[in-house]
Design a protein around this motif. Structure first.
Motif, PDB file in Angstrom:
ATOM      1  N   GLU A 170      -2.123 -28.693   1.719  1.00 54.03           N
ATOM      2  CA  GLU A 170      -1.440 -27.854   0.744  1.00 54.03           C
ATOM      3  C   GLU A 170      -1.668 -26.389   1.088  1.00 54.03           C
ATOM      4  N   VAL A 171      -0.609 -25.597   0.960  1.00 50.18           N
ATOM      5  CA  VAL A 171      -0.679 -24.157   1.183  1.00 50.18           C
ATOM      6  C   VAL A 171       0.056 -23.464   0.043  1.00 50.18           C
ATOM      7  N   SER A 172      -0.575 -22.447  -0.524  1.00 49.36           N
ATOM      8  CA  SER A 172       0.069 -21.629  -1.542  1.00 49.36           C
ATOM      9  C   SER A 172      -0.092 -20.173  -1.153  1.00 49.36           C
ATOM     10  N   ALA A 173       1.023 -19.408  -1.122  1.00 48.95           N
ATOM     11  CA  ALA A 173       0.961 -18.018  -0.661  1.00 48.95           C
ATOM     12  C   ALA A 173       1.674 -17.094  -1.629  1.00 48.95           C
ATOM     13  N   GLU A 174       1.200 -15.862  -1.667  1.00 50.33           N
ATOM     14  CA  GLU A 174       1.867 -14.817  -2.434  1.00 50.33           C
ATOM     15  C   GLU A 174       1.635 -13.481  -1.746  1.00 50.33           C
ATOM     16  N   ALA A 175       2.546 -12.540  -1.962  1.00 50.65           N
ATOM     17  CA  ALA A 175       2.435 -11.230  -1.325  1.00 50.65           C
ATOM     18  C   ALA A 175       1.202 -10.500  -1.840  1.00 50.65           C
ATOM     19  N   ALA A 176       0.509  -9.821  -0.946  1.00 52.49           N
ATOM     20  CA  ALA A 176      -0.677  -9.059  -1.339  1.00 52.49           C
ATOM     21  C   ALA A 176      -0.269  -7.835  -2.145  1.00 52.49           C
ATOM     22  N   GLU A 177      -1.071  -7.507  -3.156  1.00 54.50           N
ATOM     23  CA  GLU A 177      -0.806  -6.332  -3.968  1.00 54.50           C
ATOM     24  C   GLU A 177      -1.131  -5.066  -3.167  1.00 54.50           C
ATOM     25  N   PRO A 178      -0.300  -4.031  -3.309  1.00 54.87           N
ATOM     26  CA  PRO A 178      -0.617  -2.767  -2.619  1.00 54.87           C
ATOM     27  C   PRO A 178      -1.919  -2.167  -3.139  1.00 54.87           C
ATOM     28  N   LEU A 179      -2.601  -1.410  -2.266  1.00 54.71           N
ATOM     29  CA  LEU A 179      -3.773  -0.650  -2.683  1.00 54.71           C
ATOM     30  C   LEU A 179      -3.326   0.662  -3.326  1.00 54.71           C
ATOM     31  N   ARG A 195      -0.050   4.728  -2.987  1.00 55.57           N
ATOM     32  CA  ARG A 195       0.085   3.268  -3.019  1.00 55.57           C
ATOM     33  C   ARG A 195       0.520   2.841  -1.628  1.00 55.57           C
ATOM     34  N   GLY A 196      -0.243   1.905  -1.047  1.00 51.89           N
ATOM     35  CA  GLY A 196       0.082   1.533   0.317  1.00 51.89           C
ATOM     36  C   GLY A 196      -0.375   0.134   0.673  1.00 51.89           C
ATOM     37  N   ARG A 197       0.025  -0.300   1.833  1.00 46.89           N
ATOM     38  CA  ARG A 197      -0.377  -1.611   2.344  1.00 46.89           C
ATOM     39  C   ARG A 197      -1.261  -1.418   3.564  1.00 46.89           C
ATOM     40  N   TRP A 198      -2.290  -2.266   3.627  1.00 50.58           N
ATOM     41  CA  TRP A 198      -3.226  -2.199   4.734  1.00 50.58           C
ATOM     42  C   TRP A 198      -3.213  -3.520   5.478  1.00 50.58           C
ATOM     43  N   GLN A 199      -2.932  -3.462   6.752  1.00 51.68           N
ATOM     44  CA  GLN A 199      -3.003  -4.651   7.591  1.00 51.68           C
ATOM     45  C   GLN A 199      -4.442  -4.805   8.058  1.00 51.68           C
ATOM     46  N   PRO A 200      -5.085  -5.966   7.807  1.00 49.98           N
ATOM     47  CA  PRO A 200      -6.499  -6.131   8.178  1.00 49.98           C
ATOM     48  C   PRO A 200      -6.765  -5.696   9.617  1.00 49.98           C
ATOM     49  N   GLY A 201      -7.772  -4.840   9.766  1.00 49.22           N
ATOM     50  CA  GLY A 201      -8.147  -4.351  11.081  1.00 49.22           C
ATOM     51  C   GLY A 201      -7.431  -3.088  11.512  1.00 49.22           C
ATOM     52  N   ALA A 257      -6.021   0.778  11.709  1.00 47.84           N
ATOM     53  CA  ALA A 257      -6.709   2.055  11.591  1.00 47.84           C
ATOM     54  C   ALA A 257      -6.205   2.860  10.410  1.00 47.84           C
ATOM     55  N   SER A 258      -4.962   2.624   9.966  1.00 47.87           N
ATOM     56  CA  SER A 258      -4.363   3.444   8.918  1.00 47.87           C
ATOM     57  C   SER A 258      -3.812   2.603   7.783  1.00 47.87           C
ATOM     58  N   LEU A 259      -3.804   3.210   6.597  1.00 46.45           N
ATOM     59  CA  LEU A 259      -3.133   2.646   5.434  1.00 46.45           C
ATOM     60  C   LEU A 259      -1.697   3.163   5.453  1.00 46.45           C
ATOM     61  N   GLN A 260      -0.734   2.245   5.412  1.00 43.86           N
ATOM     62  CA  GLN A 260       0.668   2.630   5.449  1.00 43.86           C
ATOM     63  C   GLN A 260       1.140   2.958   4.035  1.00 43.86           C
ATOM     64  N   ALA A 261       1.516   4.206   3.799  1.00 43.28           N
ATOM     65  CA  ALA A 261       1.874   4.655   2.459  1.00 43.28           C
ATOM     66  C   ALA A 261       3.249   4.153   2.054  1.00 43.28           C
ATOM     67  N   LEU A 262       3.324   3.497   0.906  1.00 41.88           N
ATOM     68  CA  LEU A 262       4.599   3.103   0.315  1.00 41.88           C
ATOM     69  C   LEU A 262       5.102   4.201  -0.621  1.00 41.88           C
ATOM     70  N   GLN A 263       4.175   4.793  -1.380  1.00 41.27           N
ATOM     71  CA  GLN A 263       4.529   5.854  -2.302  1.00 41.27           C
ATOM     72  C   GLN A 263       3.394   6.859  -2.388  1.00 41.27           C
ATOM     73  N   ILE A 264       3.759   8.146  -2.429  1.00 38.13           N
ATOM     74  CA  ILE A 264       2.795   9.226  -2.587  1.00 38.13           C
ATOM     75  C   ILE A 264       3.217  10.046  -3.807  1.00 38.13           C
ATOM     76  N   THR A 265       2.294  10.179  -4.749  1.00 37.11           N
ATOM     77  CA  THR A 265       2.559  10.970  -5.937  1.00 37.11           C
ATOM     78  C   THR A 265       1.670  12.203  -5.919  1.00 37.11           C
ATOM     79  N   LEU A 266       2.277  13.372  -5.849  1.00 35.52           N
ATOM     80  CA  LEU A 266       1.546  14.635  -5.820  1.00 35.52           C
ATOM     81  C   LEU A 266       1.201  15.054  -7.245  1.00 35.52           C
ATOM     82  N   GLU A 267       0.014  15.593  -7.423  1.00 38.07           N
ATOM     83  CA  GLU A 267      -0.415  16.030  -8.748  1.00 38.07           C
ATOM     84  C   GLU A 267      -0.487  17.545  -8.826  1.00 38.07           C
TER      85      GLU A 267
END
Length: 396
Positions: free
Chosen positions: A321-330, A378-384, A386-396
Motif C-alpha cells: 500500500e502507498v499513500s501520497a500527498e503533496a508536501a506543504e510549502p515552508l 513561502r517556498g518549496r525545498w527539495q531534500p538536499g 542548496a536553495s529554497l525555491q520561493a513560490l511567494q515573497i511578501t515584503l513588509e
C-alpha cells in the motif's frame, strides 16, 4: 522518517508511536552568539521514534531507530532493552561502553520480538546527525555545517555544552519536509571529533558531494561509492575546510535507515528519489511499488510526503500500500541579507532563497528587495538542495 509497527507485537500502538514522533515544541529561551542558549529539557525526556519495524524471522524480529530515553536499562523509543549480549558501537564502528551512552542520543537497534515494551538487543549503533562549527540563528535554531538544526524544549544538553569553541555535536532525527535536523541532544564537540554530517545528497560529481549548502571534495574520488545518487541519505566524515569554502571529504557512505530483510514496516517520509510511481525512494529507502495499491497517484513525485506499507526484501521495501500527498510549502519570516541580484538569491534565517520569474510577490516586486528588509517567503525545498525555491515573497 517515522516507521511504525504494522501489527500489535509491541505494547505501543501505532497511534502512540505517531504521537511520540510528533511530540515536543520549540524552545523560547534566550541566548545566542558562540554559546549554547539555555535550552531546558522537558520534565520527562520525550521519545522521538525515528523507526520501528516488526515481524522478521530468526532471532532478529524488530528494528528500532529512536532517541535513548534511559540508560539503565537502555531504553530506546520507549522499548526497554536487554543489552547483555548486544554489540554496542558508534557510527564509525568503534566499540562503545555503557558510560559512553546518554539520554537524548539516538540509536539504531536490531532486537528480538518486542513484548510488553521490552526486547533482547543484538546490535546497538549510537550515532550523531551532525558535528561541526555552529552558528545560532536564535534561541530555537542553529546552523551546523550549513544545515538547519531545531532545538525543541525536549532536547537535552550534555556537559560543557556552553562556551567556546562553538563546535557542537547533535543527536536527533532528519525532518526532511522541514529541511532540518530536530535535536534530541546537543553537546560541545570534543577536540578529536571529526566534523560529520548525515543528510540528503543534493548533487554529486566525480570527486565531490553536496548536501544542502555544504560541498565536500575528495582528494581520492574512489572513496565516494559509485552508486550514490541525488536523494540518497548519506553520512559524510569531513576533514578541514578548503580555501574555496568547501570541505575535505574523508569518508562517505549510504546511510538510509533500512530495517533488515524479512521485517514488515510502515514508513512515513518524503519521496527523495523518483523514477516512477512504481519505483522511488522514501527518505533514501528504495521502494518497489510494482504490485501496490496507490492512493494519491497524481501527488506521488519527488518531494511528496508518503506512507508505505510492505516488507523488506533484499534492502528494498516491497510495498503493498502507498499513500501520497503533496508536501506543504515552508514559510519563513525574517530580515533579508546577502542579496545577489545576478543570481536572484538572498539569505533569510540561514536559508539561501532563490526567486524566479514564476515567483509571486504579495506586495511590491523584486525591485523592492534590499538587505535588512523584513519579508516572508513561502517556498518549496527539495531534500538536499542548496536553495529554497520561493513560490511567494511578501515584503513588509
Amino acid at each position: 522518517m517515522t516507521h511504525c509497527p504494522s501489527h500489535d507485537s509491541s505494547s505501543l500502538t501505532r497511534r502512540q508511536w505517531l504521537a511520540l514522533a510528533g511530540a515536543g515544541s520549540l524552545s523560547a529561551c534566550g541566548g545566542g552568539g558562540g554559546d549554547l542558549p539555555d535550552v531546558q529539557p522537558a520534565a520527562e525526556p520525550t521519545a522521538h521514534p525515528l523507526g520501528v519495524a516488526t515481524g522478521g524471522t530468526g532471532r532478529i524480529r524488530s528494528f528500532l531507530s529512536a532517541a535513548i530515553t534511559a540508560t539503565s536499562p537502555l531504553t530506546v523509543g520507549g522499548v526497554s532493552l536487554d543489552t547483555r549480549d548486544a554489540e554496542l558501537s558508534d557510527g564509525n564502528g568503534e566499540a562503545l561502553h555503557g558510560n559512553d551512552i546518554a539520554a537524548g542520543m539516538t540509536a539504531r537497534v536490531l532486537a528480538g520480538p518486542v513484548v510488553a515494551a521490552s526486547a533482547q538487543a543484538y546490535s546497538v549503533i549510537v550515532d550523531t546527525q551532525v558535528v561541526g562549527p555552529a552558528i545560532w540563528l536564535d534561541s530555537r535554531s542553529l546552523l551546523v555545517l550549513g544545515q538547519h538544526v531545531s532545538a525543541p524544549t525536549s532536547a537535552l544538553r550534555g556537559p560543557n555544552a556552553a562556551g567556546t569553541p562553538p563546535d557542537v555535536q547533535v543527536w536527533g532525527r532528519l525532518d526532511l519536509a522541514a529541511g532540518s535536523i530536530v535535536a534530541t541532544r546537543i553537546e560541545r564537540a570534543q577536540p578529536n571529533d571529526a566534523p560529520m554530517l548525515r543528510g540528503v545528497l543534493g548533487d554529486r560529481g566525480a570527486d565531490w558531494l553536496q548536501v544542502g549548502t555544504l560541498v565536500a571534495r575528495a582528494a581520492d574520488a574512489s572513496i565516494i561509492p559509485a552508486g550514490l545518487a541525488a536523494g540518497a541519505v548519506v553520512r559524510l566524515v569531513l576533514g578541514a575546510p578548503l580555501a574555496d569554502g568547501s570541505w575535505q571529504l574523508l569518508q562517505a557512505r549510504d546511510d538510509a535507515l533500512r530495517p533488515p530483510d524479512g521485517l514488515e514496516a510502515e514508513l512515513q517520509g518524503l519521496v527523495t528519489q523518483f523514477t516512477s510511481a512504481r519505483q522511488f525512494a522514501l527518505d533514501g529507502v528504495p521502494v518497489d511499488a510494482s504490485h501496490a495499491q496507490i492512493e494519491g497517484l497524481a501527488q506521488l513525485q519527488a518531494g511528496a510526503t508518503a506512507e508505505v506499507r510492505g516488507k523488506m526484501v533484499n534492502g528494498v521495501l516491497v510495498a503493498t500500500e502507498v499513500s501520497a500527498e503533496a508536501a506543504e510549502p515552508l514559510e519563513i519570516s525574517g530580515r533579508l541579507s546577502g542579496l545577489d541580484r545576478t543570481r536572484n538569491s538572498f539569505m533569510l534565517k540561514g536559508w539561501q532563497v532563490q526567486w524566479t520569474a514564476a515567483t509571486r510577490f504579495g506586495s511590491g516586486s523584486a525591485l523592492g528587495l534590499r538587505n535588512g528588509r523584513s519579508l516572508t517567503v513561502r517556498g518549496r525545498w527539495q531534500p538536499g538542495a542548496a536553495s529554497l525555491q520561493a513560490l511567494q515573497i511578501t515584503l513588509e
